[in-house]
Design a protein around this motif. Structure first.
Motif, PDB file in Angstrom:
ATOM      1  N   ALA A 209       0.861  -1.181   0.000  1.00  0.00           N
ATOM      2  CA  ALA A 209       0.000   0.000   0.000  1.00  0.00           C
ATOM      3  C   ALA A 209       0.897   1.230   0.000  1.00  0.00           C
ATOM      4  O   ALA A 209       2.115   1.127   0.114  1.00  0.00           O
ATOM      5  N   LYS A 210       0.295   2.395  -0.090  1.00  0.00           N
ATOM      6  CA  LYS A 210       1.083   3.611  -0.017  1.00  0.00           C
ATOM      7  C   LYS A 210       1.559   3.770   1.426  1.00  0.00           C
ATOM      8  O   LYS A 210       0.762   3.716   2.357  1.00  0.00           O
ATOM      9  N   ARG A 211       2.864   3.933   1.589  1.00  0.00           N
ATOM     10  CA  ARG A 211       3.416   3.994   2.933  1.00  0.00           C
ATOM     11  C   ARG A 211       3.014   5.261   3.665  1.00  0.00           C
ATOM     12  O   ARG A 211       2.958   6.334   3.067  1.00  0.00           O
ATOM     13  N   SER A 212       2.743   5.114   4.940  1.00  0.00           N
ATOM     14  CA  SER A 212       2.574   6.311   5.756  1.00  0.00           C
ATOM     15  C   SER A 212       3.903   6.542   6.457  1.00  0.00           C
ATOM     16  O   SER A 212       4.796   5.713   6.389  1.00  0.00           O
ATOM     17  N   TYR A 214       5.655   7.458  10.068  1.00  0.00           N
ATOM     18  CA  TYR A 214       5.411   7.631  11.491  1.00  0.00           C
ATOM     19  C   TYR A 214       6.505   8.476  12.102  1.00  0.00           C
ATOM     20  O   TYR A 214       7.666   8.095  12.092  1.00  0.00           O
TER      21      TYR A 214
ATOM     22  N   LEU B 108       4.048  -1.280  10.088  1.00  0.00           N
ATOM     23  CA  LEU B 108       2.752  -0.600  10.103  1.00  0.00           C
ATOM     24  C   LEU B 108       2.697   0.509   9.058  1.00  0.00           C
ATOM     25  O   LEU B 108       1.667   0.728   8.429  1.00  0.00           O
ATOM     26  N   GLU B 109       3.822   1.158   8.857  1.00  0.00           N
ATOM     27  CA  GLU B 109       3.883   2.202   7.822  1.00  0.00           C
ATOM     28  C   GLU B 109       3.584   1.612   6.442  1.00  0.00           C
ATOM     29  O   GLU B 109       2.959   2.245   5.605  1.00  0.00           O
ATOM     30  N   ASN B 110       4.059   0.365   6.251  1.00  0.00           N
ATOM     31  CA  ASN B 110       3.863  -0.265   4.957  1.00  0.00           C
ATOM     32  C   ASN B 110       2.397  -0.409   4.589  1.00  0.00           C
ATOM     33  O   ASN B 110       2.048  -0.435   3.415  1.00  0.00           O
ATOM     34  N   PHE B 111       1.548  -0.544   5.605  1.00  0.00           N
ATOM     35  CA  PHE B 111       0.128  -0.693   5.315  1.00  0.00           C
ATOM     36  C   PHE B 111      -0.580   0.663   5.327  1.00  0.00           C
ATOM     37  O   PHE B 111      -1.794   0.731   5.236  1.00  0.00           O
ATOM     38  N   GLY B 112       0.191   1.719   5.479  1.00  0.00           N
ATOM     39  CA  GLY B 112      -0.367   3.057   5.391  1.00  0.00           C
ATOM     40  C   GLY B 112      -1.190   3.484   6.588  1.00  0.00           C
ATOM     41  O   GLY B 112      -2.091   4.317   6.451  1.00  0.00           O
ATOM     42  N   TYR B 113      -0.920   2.930   7.765  1.00  0.00           N
ATOM     43  CA  TYR B 113      -1.686   3.350   8.945  1.00  0.00           C
ATOM     44  C   TYR B 113      -1.322   4.775   9.342  1.00  0.00           C
ATOM     45  O   TYR B 113      -0.206   5.230   9.118  1.00  0.00           O
ATOM     46  N   ALA B 114      -2.276   5.444   9.973  1.00  0.00           N
ATOM     47  CA  ALA B 114      -2.038   6.819  10.410  1.00  0.00           C
ATOM     48  C   ALA B 114      -1.079   6.817  11.601  1.00  0.00           C
ATOM     49  O   ALA B 114      -1.090   5.880  12.400  1.00  0.00           O
ATOM     50  N   PRO B 115      -0.278   7.864  11.735  1.00  0.00           N
ATOM     51  CA  PRO B 115       0.695   7.932  12.836  1.00  0.00           C
ATOM     52  C   PRO B 115       0.077   7.706  14.221  1.00  0.00           C
ATOM     53  O   PRO B 115       0.685   7.045  15.063  1.00  0.00           O
ATOM     54  N   ILE B 118      -0.391   4.018  14.687  1.00  0.00           N
ATOM     55  CA  ILE B 118       0.922   3.370  14.863  1.00  0.00           C
ATOM     56  C   ILE B 118       1.407   3.595  16.293  1.00  0.00           C
ATOM     57  O   ILE B 118       1.866   2.676  16.966  1.00  0.00           O
ATOM     58  N   ASN B 119       1.242   4.814  16.748  1.00  0.00           N
ATOM     59  CA  ASN B 119       1.677   5.155  18.095  1.00  0.00           C
ATOM     60  C   ASN B 119       0.999   4.280  19.140  1.00  0.00           C
ATOM     61  O   ASN B 119       1.618   3.752  20.058  1.00  0.00           O
TER      62      ASN B 119
END
Lengths: 292, 554
Positions: A209-212, A214, B108-115, B118-119
């Motif tokens: 997916a598109k990376r977010s 953190y 978790l970033e790879n799946f595009g979760y919001a910060p 993730i926190n």
């Protein structure tokens, strides 16, 4: 270290030091120029006891002195001739210009050091990850590899000594050859590892997916306050600059260095701008002092 | 419904004709803990990789692997990546980012979760895995065991249902390995995550596994509960498989068969159960007291006197006032925890690093002042990672290069002999990197032995080896000893040292804290000793290996 001015949001720090460096290039008034390095060094002393300067200050000073000396030697503009070097005139104006150049260069160099102290690698990447997310990610990965590769390199060099490959002994050609061999092992070893790194990345869903991104930097009230102060104070200084405060006419002949009442007002605003990190830092030191 | 179902699965690597997996049938239920064992090259890793779609190897596959009743290929990319997690052998190369917190956030970033999400996830998982105090540390400053914990935690953050682990402890010392295994056990129990773990080290795993799958030669040979598999292997008298069974279990079968008693209790899987079982056995203790073979070593070969070493001035001492003598023809094992300085000591004895204090004399001559070529003729050194030794493209070139460097008029015959001895005959044209771990080590040893040294220093030779390769290695080292070569080995492997070494030295806090024959050395320890010794020490204090107990009881 995450204390004092370095605990301020990286975006604010970045803005602050960009503004300072810009002023270092535009301003020519000796009072303005001299205040800048003093303020920056004071902050370094408060923040980390000047450790980042202690090893390298003489290099900076040497660079500054070089500018001071070289400028009058190649710049012959100006009216008041001090003496002749061969057929070249060394003018008073050129010496003063060299002096301002020195101060402005030292300011920029020290501002860079301060910036590195206030904004560590991660914060720096955070600043750019919104503009260049892939590059920031790549840089972060590479940074993780640096200590790993250095450590491997050390291991290889020790073991290879037994095989007669030694980068520290023999002729330059032999050393270069041995160095290449050692590098070859490092690369093959690391490439083997890189395959597993790739597997581990794919296995954890990289590229699905598109990376977010953190990162844990939030702008709080203090950051806004500092940002506003920077904006207001630098605006005042710029207005002053527009009316000629902070500038100095050097060529063709040096004007008389002076400061009238309005000049003092503008200069004070500029000093306040310089004092921001020191105030933030000092406030924290004071809190700790009372806390004890 | 089974979580994972493998039906008659076959696999051949692309460009190869030999099947690596053939006729694999396996059903895995939700929450099961499965141990995958068997010799190296039996297809364990290939099987695990085939279950994880993202990294499944290229080749010809027949049969099917179903996850929750669905073929792996039909799974959504996100489901496959999230629900099936995999952790590999090498702690270092799995890590992608530079600090712990970013490494954990990576998946978790790879799946595009919001910060914010993730926190929240990080806060609970980091606490569960005890990583909160390391969060902002650079990953490379952590130990191998901690790195593996990070790797597991990073995978667990996406809440997998199935956790695959490919020899996760092979690069760790026994204490770290035990901790990691109990962590995996905890994950299995608390989150009901199904675990499939491939391992060589089975002592701890047998007592917690639900099922043991033993693979050999591309097929599943045994598949049952740990009790059942042990029984089947013992009854089949499968010579190789027997060696991978924990010694306590083997002891149980041998004793209960010979003596016809004991089976009153179940098969002992842990030290505690082993102790209970031994209560019923009652054996003659007397036989063992004279077992200590007193040998008089006369000729001293290495003498380390008060050596002190540190890597940099501001760093702590790694070795401090260390004194150790090694006699000619001796097989010495140097034991000690991770980072206790075992490798450093070997490097110093090899003359590759120079201690700041004290002296190391080989045959009464200070090693620091010797030329490297002279040292090579006396001392052979093999590093923990054999790859560090190789720079050339084939096995043969590597050996020839070593031959050129030799001072002694190195004979081609010697090289041929070594090739034969180390089983490298069919491999001479292969690239050293294409060999298996055991073969690479053999090559490194062969290169060291070409100089006909009097001492072989070998660092962690049993790391990552299966029980059969270990035995082969032991044979080799023994045959060297027969020729008068002394062997000094740094090792974590207590069982291996107990079996084969003639002297064990404990490295602690920079110096040697104990140095004695294995039976005396280990029987004096309470925890740092073989599992057999821990189980039987009340009855047979000096018995440290399976063979010792058998000798005392029969």
């Amino acid at each position: 270290m995450n204390a004092g001015f370095s605990s301020v949001h990286p975006g604010v720090c970045f803005t602050y030091y960009t503004v300072i460096m810009a002023f270092a290039m535009i301003l020519y008034h000796p009072a303005y120029l001299a205040s800048m390095p003093i303020a920056l060094i004071t902050w370094l002393l408060l923040h980390e006891k000047g450790r980042s300067l202690s090893g390298s200050w003489h290099y900076y000073l040497l660079t500054g002195i070089a500018v001071l000396i070289i400028n009058p030697l190649i710049n012959h503009r100006g009216e008041r001739v001090l003496f002749f070097l061969g057929e070249q005139a060394v003018t008073f104006e050129a010496v003063v210009y060299g002096f301002t150049m020195m101060l402005s260069m030292l300011t920029i160099l020290i501002a860079f050091i301060c910036f590195r102290q206030a904004v560590d690698n991660h914060k720096f990447l955070y600043l750019f990850s919104s503009i260049l997310p892939k590059t920031a990610f790549l840089i972060m990965m590479s940074m993780g590899f640096v200590p790993l590769l250095t450590d491997r390199m050390k291991q290889i060099s020790i073991v290879q000594k037994a095989r007669g490959l030694d980068m520290t002994e023999g002729t330059a050609v032999k050393r270069a050859k041995d160095g290449m061999q050692i590098l070859k092992i490092l690369i093959s070893w690391s490439l083997e590892g890189a395959l597993q790194t790739a597997d581990s990345m794919k296995g954890r869903g990289y590229g699905i997916a598109k990376r977010s991104s953190y990162m844990k930097y939030r702008i709080d009230g203090r950051d806004w306050l500092i940002m506003a102060s920077i904006a207001i104070l630098s605006a005042i200084t710029s207005i002053g600059l527009y009316f000629g405060y902070g500038k100095l006419v050097i060529f063709p002949s040096l004007e008389i260095i002076s400061m009238d009442i309005t000049g003092i007002v503008f200069y004070s605003a500029f000093c306040l701008l310089l004092l921001i990190p020191i105030i933030v830092e000092g406030r924290e030191i004071l809190i700790w002092h009372c806390y004890k | 419904m089974a979580l994972l179902q493998i039906n008659n699965f076959n696999f051949t690597y692309a460009g190869d004709t030999k099947k690596v997996l053939s006729g694999i049938n396996l059903t895995v239920g939700q929450g099961e803990f499965i141990v995958l064992c068997g010799p190296s090259g039996s297809g364990k890793t290939t099987l695990l990789r085939n279950i994880k779609r993202e990294i499944s190897p290229a080749g010809i596959k027949t049969g099917d692997i179903l996850y929750k009743g669905m073929a792996l290929d039909e799974l959504k990319a996100e489901v496959s990546a999230k629900e099936i997690g995999m952790v590999f052998q090498e702690p270092d190369s799995q890590i992608v980012m530079d600090t712990v917190i970013h490494e954990l956030a990576f998946s978790l970033e790879n799946f595009g979760y919001a910060p914010d999400f993730i926190n929240k996830k990080l806060s609970e998982m980091a606490a569960f895995f005890g990583l909160t105090e390391y969060l902002h540390k650079p990953v490379q400053e952590l130990s191998g065991g901690q790195k593996q914990v990070i790797n597991i935690c990073s995978v667990m953050l996406t809440e997998p249902k199935l956790l695959l682990l490919d020899e996760p402890t092979s690069q760790l010392d026994p204490v770290a390995a035990r901790e990691l295994i109990s962590l995996i056990h905890q994950i299995n129990r608390e989150f009901s995550v199904t675990v499939i773990i491939s391992e060589h080290r089975l002592e701890e795993l047998f007592s917690i596994a639900d099922r043991v799958v033993y693979m050999d030669g591309s097929i599943i040979k045994y598949c049952n509960s740990p009790d059942g598999v042990s029984k089947e292997i013992m009854e089949a008298k499968d010579e190789y498989a027997v060696k991978s069974i924990p010694p306590i279990v083997r002891l149980f079968f041998s004793l209960s068969k010979e003596k016809g008693k004991g089976p009153g209790c179940g098969i002992p899987m842990s030290v505690r159960e082993g102790k209970q079982f031994m209560q019923n056995i009652r054996c003659s203790v007397n036989g063992l007291t004279d077992m200590e073979i007193k040998k008089d070593w006369v000729e001293e070969i290495i003498n380390c006197k008060d050596i002190g070493f540190r890597y940099a001035r501001e760093e702590p001492m790694v070795l401090e006032k260390l004194t150790l003598k090694i006699m000619k023809g001796e097989f010495m094992a140097i034991l000690g925890g991770n980072g206790s300085g075992k490798s450093t000591l070997l490097l110093a004895m090899a003359g590759l690093i120079t201690p700041q204090q004290g002296s190391i004399c080989v045959r009464k001559k200070n090693i620091t002042y010797m030329k490297q070529s002279e040292r090579n003729g006396i001392i052979g050194y093999v590093a923990q990672n054999p790859l560090l030794h190789f720079t050339l493209d084939t096995v043969k070139e590597e050996l020839e290069f070593a031959l050129q460097n030799s001072l002694k008029t190195g004979s081609k015959a010697k090289m041929e002999e070594l090739i034969e001895l180390f089983g490298l005959k069919d491999l001479t044209d292969r690239h050293p990197y294409d060999l298996s771990g055991g073969q690479q080590q053999n090559l490194a040893v062969a290169c060291a032995l070409i100089h006909e040294p009097e001492i072989l220093l070998i660092d962690e030779p049993t790391k990552g080896l299966d029980s059969i390769s270990k035995e082969k290695l032991a044979e080799l080292l023994k045959s060297l000893k027969g020729k008068g070569t002394s062997v000094v080995m740094a090792t974590h492997d207590i069982e291996f040292a107990a079996h084969y070494a003639e002297k064990c030295a404990m490295l602690f806090d920079g110096s040697i804290s104990d140095c004695a024959e294995p039976s005396r050395f280990f029987s004096g320890n309470y925890f740092y000793t073989t599992s057999i010794n821990r189980a039987v020490r009340d009855y047979l204090p000096h018995a440290i290996t399976y063979e010792d107990v058998i000798r005392a009881c029969l």
